[in-house]
Motif scaffolding. Structure first.
Motif, PDB file in Angstrom:
ATOM      1  N   TYR A 190      46.217  86.864  45.239  1.00 47.29           N
ATOM      2  CA  TYR A 190      45.831  85.862  44.234  1.00 47.29           C
ATOM      3  C   TYR A 190      46.980  84.891  44.006  1.00 47.29           C
ATOM      4  O   TYR A 190      48.143  85.296  43.870  1.00 47.29           O
ATOM      5  CB  TYR A 190      45.455  86.526  42.906  1.00 47.29           C
ATOM      6  CG  TYR A 190      44.217  87.369  42.999  1.00 47.29           C
ATOM      7  CD1 TYR A 190      42.948  86.812  42.845  1.00 47.29           C
ATOM      8  CD2 TYR A 190      44.309  88.738  43.277  1.00 47.29           C
ATOM      9  CE1 TYR A 190      41.806  87.582  42.967  1.00 47.29           C
ATOM     10  CE2 TYR A 190      43.171  89.514  43.401  1.00 47.29           C
ATOM     11  CZ  TYR A 190      41.922  88.929  43.249  1.00 47.29           C
ATOM     12  OH  TYR A 190      40.795  89.697  43.372  1.00 47.29           O
ATOM     13  N   GLY A 191      46.651  83.604  43.946  1.00 40.77           N
ATOM     14  CA  GLY A 191      47.587  82.584  43.514  1.00 40.77           C
ATOM     15  C   GLY A 191      47.291  82.291  42.065  1.00 40.77           C
ATOM     16  O   GLY A 191      46.289  81.652  41.749  1.00 40.77           O
ATOM     17  N   MET A 192      48.126  82.806  41.174  1.00 42.51           N
ATOM     18  CA  MET A 192      47.835  82.793  39.744  1.00 42.51           C
ATOM     19  C   MET A 192      46.470  83.458  39.528  1.00 42.51           C
ATOM     20  O   MET A 192      46.334  84.644  39.765  1.00 42.51           O
ATOM     21  CB  MET A 192      47.918  81.383  39.170  1.00 42.51           C
ATOM     22  CG  MET A 192      49.314  80.770  39.293  1.00 42.51           C
ATOM     23  SD  MET A 192      49.521  79.176  38.504  1.00 42.51           S
ATOM     24  CE  MET A 192      49.442  79.599  36.787  1.00 42.51           C
ATOM     25  N   GLY A 193      45.444  82.709  39.134  1.00 41.34           N
ATOM     26  CA  GLY A 193      44.140  83.310  38.884  1.00 41.34           C
ATOM     27  C   GLY A 193      43.091  82.951  39.908  1.00 41.34           C
ATOM     28  O   GLY A 193      41.901  83.072  39.642  1.00 41.34           O
ATOM     29  N   THR A 194      43.519  82.525  41.100  1.00 41.50           N
ATOM     30  CA  THR A 194      42.572  82.099  42.118  1.00 41.50           C
ATOM     31  C   THR A 194      42.767  82.916  43.383  1.00 41.50           C
ATOM     32  O   THR A 194      43.885  83.016  43.894  1.00 41.50           O
ATOM     33  CB  THR A 194      42.759  80.600  42.449  1.00 41.50           C
ATOM     34  OG1 THR A 194      42.657  79.833  41.250  1.00 41.50           O
ATOM     35  CG2 THR A 194      41.720  80.129  43.440  1.00 41.50           C
ATOM     36  N   SER A 195      41.692  83.495  43.898  1.00 39.96           N
ATOM     37  CA  SER A 195      41.791  84.259  45.140  1.00 39.96           C
ATOM     38  C   SER A 195      42.018  83.305  46.306  1.00 39.96           C
ATOM     39  O   SER A 195      41.644  82.130  46.253  1.00 39.96           O
ATOM     40  CB  SER A 195      40.517  85.073  45.364  1.00 39.96           C
ATOM     41  OG  SER A 195      39.423  84.205  45.622  1.00 39.96           O
TER      42      SER A 195
END
Length: 380
Positions: A217-222
């Motif tokens: 995950y990049g912060m809150g994004t897969s």
């Protein structure tokens, strides 16, 4: 950094003739197998990594046979357990509002920092992004130095003035709060290392290992929602790449040894390592980590692919230590972290005069420096 994920399709599409199905890298933490039970555990013995521990790009895969020792495996277990205890202590201190500001924890990713340290030498240089606490300790720092820095105390590794993302040692160039800042700075450090001894990364064949900690995950994004190509180890263009099981510390160590030989000993230029790993917590302490993934997913990773539990299982099955002996190492790790936290709490906060120090490298300060207002001037 974020991460590798499979794209979910509504139906399985048939493979076209001539195309081969690509196998994913293995992310089990206990897939390494023992060749033959050692008769003398004090001597090195050979284990075999899972055949899907690596995927390569413009390079060969590392050998799957790895020599290890009982002492090294127990040390790696103790170090991973200690790093996790330290991050759990930081989590508790943050929730108690004793730590403020940004704080990014690496719980679940311990095999990367500890495996990296076991694959390089004390003279090598390391730089990373904001999830940096374990690297700082492994590169010669202390737990009380990290906790003290998070608490903003004089005992901190940056004397309480840097915080979570700005911690350094002579061989560790930080923690960097700017996303991606460590990449060009790290290449510059490598450039200096090369020319100090004898004489753009691939153009100059710099002895640099670029590492992507792919925690999915990049912060809150897969990754699947943000990148058209989630195979990050292939995205270095002419720079060779290697994707690694980042949940198996033996695979992590083997990959770093391979990369170091490639870049430093054999002088083949830079290499891109992608460790497929997982963070149990949110991106930072302000992120609960459950709005973009399910609690079941996190629990499944904890229960089936945890790097510490995986190494523990191997150590016990290979007859290197008993469950009780490993529990004692767990207790020792907790006691070490508890003592460091207590000492860090007792340290005073920085004094006002400390605001003027550590701005310039010693000996290069200007004659004076202005503060918030024109009348507020400090003379060196």
């Amino acid at each position: 950094m974020a991460s590798l994920a499979r794209v979910r399709l509504g139906r399985r599409l048939p493979l076209r003739a001539g195309l081969q199905q690509v196998r994913s890298v293995q992310t089990a933490a206990d897939a390494t197998q023992l060749h033959e039970k050692p008769t003398d555990p004090s001597q090195p013995f050979t284990v075999k990594l899972h055949e899907d521990s690596f995927r390569s790009y413009l390079c060969e895969k590392p050998d799957l046979d790895v020599q290890v020792t009982k002492d090294e495996l127990l040390l790696m277990y103790k170090q991973m357990q200690t790093m996790r205890r330290m991050e759990m202590a930081a989590d508790a201190l943050y929730k108690a509002k004793l730590i403020r500001g940004f704080c990014h924890l690496a719980i679940g990713q311990e095999a990367v920092s500890v495996g990296l340290e076991h694959g390089i030498t004390p003279d090598d240089r390391v730089i990373t992004a904001y999830r940096c606490h374990p690297f700082a300790v492994m590169r010669g720092g202390t737990i009380k130095g990290v906790i003290g820095e998070l608490l903003g105390r004089q005992i901190g590794m940056s004397h309480g003035k840097g915080g979570s993302m700005h911690i350094f040692t002579p061989s560790f160039f930080g923690g960097n709060g700017i996303v991606g800042a460590q990449v060009p700075v790290g290449a510059g450090v490598s450039f200096a290392q090369k020319y100090r001894g004898r004489r753009t990364a691939k153009l100059w064949n710099l002895p640099t290992i670029f590492v992507c900690e792919n925690n999915k995950y990049g912060m809150g994004t897969s990754a699947a929602r943000s990148s058209s190509n989630t195979e990050y180890f292939t995205r270095g263009d002419k720079i060779a790449g290697l994707q690694v099981n980042g949940m198996d510390i033996i695979a992590a160590k083997r990959a770093v040894e391979y990369a170091r030989k490639w870049a430093v000993d054999d002088e083949k230029g830079p290499l891109l390592l992608e460790f497929v790993t997982y963070r149990y917590g949110g991106h930072s302490m302000s992120d609960p980590g459950t709005t973009y993934r399910t609690r079941e997913e996190v629990q499944r990773m904890r229960s089936t692919q945890d790097p510490i539990r995986g190494l523990q299982k191997n150590i016990e099955e290979w007859g290197l230590a008993t469950e009780q002996e490993l529990k004692q190492l767990d207790k020792d790790a907790k006691a070490e972290v508890d003592a460091a936290v207590a000492e860090a709490k007792e340290s005073p906060e920085p004094e006002l005069k400390d605001l003027w120090t550590d701005i310039y490298f010693k000996g290069t300060e200007p004659a004076s420096m202005r503060g918030r207002e024109r009348e507020e001037v400090h003379y060196y």
